[in-house]
Every structure is written in structure tokens, then in C-alpha cells.
Enzyme design. Structure first.
Site, PDB file in Angstrom:
ATOM      1  N   CYS A  99      -0.553  25.780  -3.874  1.00  0.00           N
ATOM      2  CA  CYS A  99      -1.805  25.845  -4.629  1.00  0.00           C
ATOM      3  C   CYS A  99      -2.896  26.387  -3.707  1.00  0.00           C
ATOM      4  O   CYS A  99      -3.021  25.909  -2.571  1.00  0.00           O
ATOM      5  CB  CYS A  99      -2.182  24.452  -5.127  1.00  0.00           C
ATOM      6  SG  CYS A  99      -3.699  24.435  -6.098  1.00  0.00           S
ATOM      7  N   HIS A 141       1.495  24.460 -13.791  1.00  0.00           N
ATOM      8  CA  HIS A 141       0.662  24.182 -12.617  1.00  0.00           C
ATOM      9  C   HIS A 141      -0.809  24.507 -12.921  1.00  0.00           C
ATOM     10  O   HIS A 141      -1.709  23.697 -12.635  1.00  0.00           O
ATOM     11  CB  HIS A 141       1.179  25.009 -11.431  1.00  0.00           C
ATOM     12  CG  HIS A 141       0.354  24.875 -10.205  1.00  0.00           C
ATOM     13  ND1 HIS A 141       0.763  24.172  -9.103  1.00  0.00           N
ATOM     14  CD2 HIS A 141      -0.892  25.346  -9.914  1.00  0.00           C
ATOM     15  CE1 HIS A 141      -0.201  24.213  -8.183  1.00  0.00           C
ATOM     16  NE2 HIS A 141      -1.215  24.921  -8.654  1.00  0.00           N
ATOM     17  N   GLU A 142      -1.041  25.687 -13.520  1.00  0.00           N
ATOM     18  CA  GLU A 142      -2.434  26.078 -13.818  1.00  0.00           C
ATOM     19  C   GLU A 142      -3.018  25.199 -14.925  1.00  0.00           C
ATOM     20  O   GLU A 142      -4.204  24.852 -14.892  1.00  0.00           O
ATOM     21  CB  GLU A 142      -2.518  27.561 -14.200  1.00  0.00           C
ATOM     22  CG  GLU A 142      -1.987  28.533 -13.163  1.00  0.00           C
ATOM     23  CD  GLU A 142      -2.517  28.302 -11.761  1.00  0.00           C
ATOM     24  OE1 GLU A 142      -3.634  27.770 -11.615  1.00  0.00           O
ATOM     25  OE2 GLU A 142      -1.793  28.643 -10.797  1.00  0.00           O
ATOM     26  N   HIS A 145      -4.628  22.167 -13.667  1.00  0.00           N
ATOM     27  CA  HIS A 145      -6.009  22.335 -13.183  1.00  0.00           C
ATOM     28  C   HIS A 145      -7.015  22.167 -14.318  1.00  0.00           C
ATOM     29  O   HIS A 145      -8.125  21.676 -14.102  1.00  0.00           O
ATOM     30  CB  HIS A 145      -6.198  23.710 -12.541  1.00  0.00           C
ATOM     31  CG  HIS A 145      -5.596  23.837 -11.179  1.00  0.00           C
ATOM     32  ND1 HIS A 145      -5.980  23.052 -10.126  1.00  0.00           N
ATOM     33  CD2 HIS A 145      -4.640  24.669 -10.693  1.00  0.00           C
ATOM     34  CE1 HIS A 145      -5.290  23.396  -9.045  1.00  0.00           C
ATOM     35  NE2 HIS A 145      -4.466  24.382  -9.353  1.00  0.00           N
TER      36      HIS A 145
END
Ligand code: NI
Length: 176
Positions: A99, A141-142, A145
Site C-alpha cells: 500500500c 484493497h482500494e 480505503h
């Protein structure tokens, strides 16, 4: 743009939905262009708005081989606004993640191996798309966020954390 590093409060705050009046506007497109340029300059394969101190639910996924991910598959950068996960596989797999906001580390995380996603593009059109394998991994993963999480919230054991330099030496050549 400056990239927020772990410890910054912005990485813990859920993003807000982009509202209908913001689509198809130069302001949104300029932000997307700047976000993409920031990601490319940092050798990223994905980025989300909170990582540049912005509160909008905007992300880019852009798998490609790079020094940080030597064997990632090639794709055109894809901008996803207001994404939602509408289905995912029961089948989980393990993969190492890095990341831009958690420099010098990799974490081995278990996640579904495909997801179905509904999102909007910069012109406001709604799309439904399936992602699988490494691209599904980047998406999830994004997406984390955008809900105020990083991979550190997903790792289940310190044995699944590695220095990026060790990962490159030991793992990258095996799994990319
Ligand atoms: Ni990240």
C-alpha cells in the site's frame, strides 16, 4: 498530490458518495487526472481518494507490471466512483498486498477471489462489472480505503507481515 501515510486520520474516515451534480464536471475530471498521475509517479497499481486527503468515494485500479509488482497483469486504468460490492465468491485466497500509505511493508491477506461491483464512471454512467484474481484483489484493497480501512486491519497474524525488500527477494519471483 501528497500521499497520506498510516497514522493520518484521513485514512480512518469513510469516504462520502460523489453526488449527482458533481459528475461530468471539469473539477471531478481534474481530480481524477491528478489522482492517476500521483499513482503512476509512485509506481502504484491502485489508489483511492482518502490516500490523497480527499473525502470523495473515488478509486483507480490499474494493474500493470512495475518495480513494486513485477508480474502483475496489464490493464487500462479504470476509474470507479461510488463503488459497491454486490456479490463475491465464497472461495477465498491468500495474496501479499502492499500500500502506498503503508510504505516498505507487505501483508498476506485472505479475501474472496472474485467480486461483482456496481460503480459510476466520471460521466455518471452506472456499470456492473466482475473482477477476478489479482484485479479483484486490487479492487478490494482500494475499496477498503473508501471505508476507512487498510490491509493492516485485515491481517490476522504478524507472521503475515513482511518487509517489502524481503518480499521482493523471497516471494515476488514466485507469485508477483
Ligand atoms: Ni492501499
Amino acid at each position: 498530490m501528497q500521499i497520506a501515510l498510516i497514522g493520518e486520520a484521513v485514512l480512518r474516515i469513510p469516504a462520502r458518495q460523489v453526488n449527482p451534480t458533481e459528475f461530468n464536471q471539469p473539477k471531478l475530471q481534474q481530480f481524477i487526472d491528478d489522482l492517476l498521475a500521483t499513482m503512476l509517479a509512485a509506481n502504484g497499481i491502485g489508489i483511492a481518494a482518502p490516500q490523497v486527503f480527499d473525502d470523495r468515494a473515488v478509486m483507480i485500479i490499474a494493474s500493470r507490471a512495475s518495480p513494486r509488482y513485477p508480474s502483475a497483469p496489464q490493464m487500462q486504468p479504470l476509474v470507479l466512483i461510488n463503488p459497491r460490492i454486490t456479490a463475491c465468491s465464497n472461495n477465498l485466497d491468500w495474496h501479499w498486498e502492499g500500500c502506498l500509505s503503508v510504505p516498505a511493508l507487505r501483508g498476506r491477506i485472505e479475501r474472496p477471489d472474485w467480486v461483482e461491483v456496481v460503480y459510476q464512471s466520471a460521466n455518471g454512467e452506472t456499470h456492473t462489472q466482475n473482477f477476478s484474481g489479482f484485479v479483484a484483489r486490487i479492487f478490494q484493497h482500494e475499496y477498503d480505503h473508501l471505508i476507512g480501512k487498510t490491509w493492516l486491519d485485515r491481517v490476522d497474524s504478524s507472521e503475515n507481515i513482511m518487509a517489502e525488500s524481503v518480499w521482493r527477494r523471497e516471494i515476488a519471483k514466485l507469485e508477483g
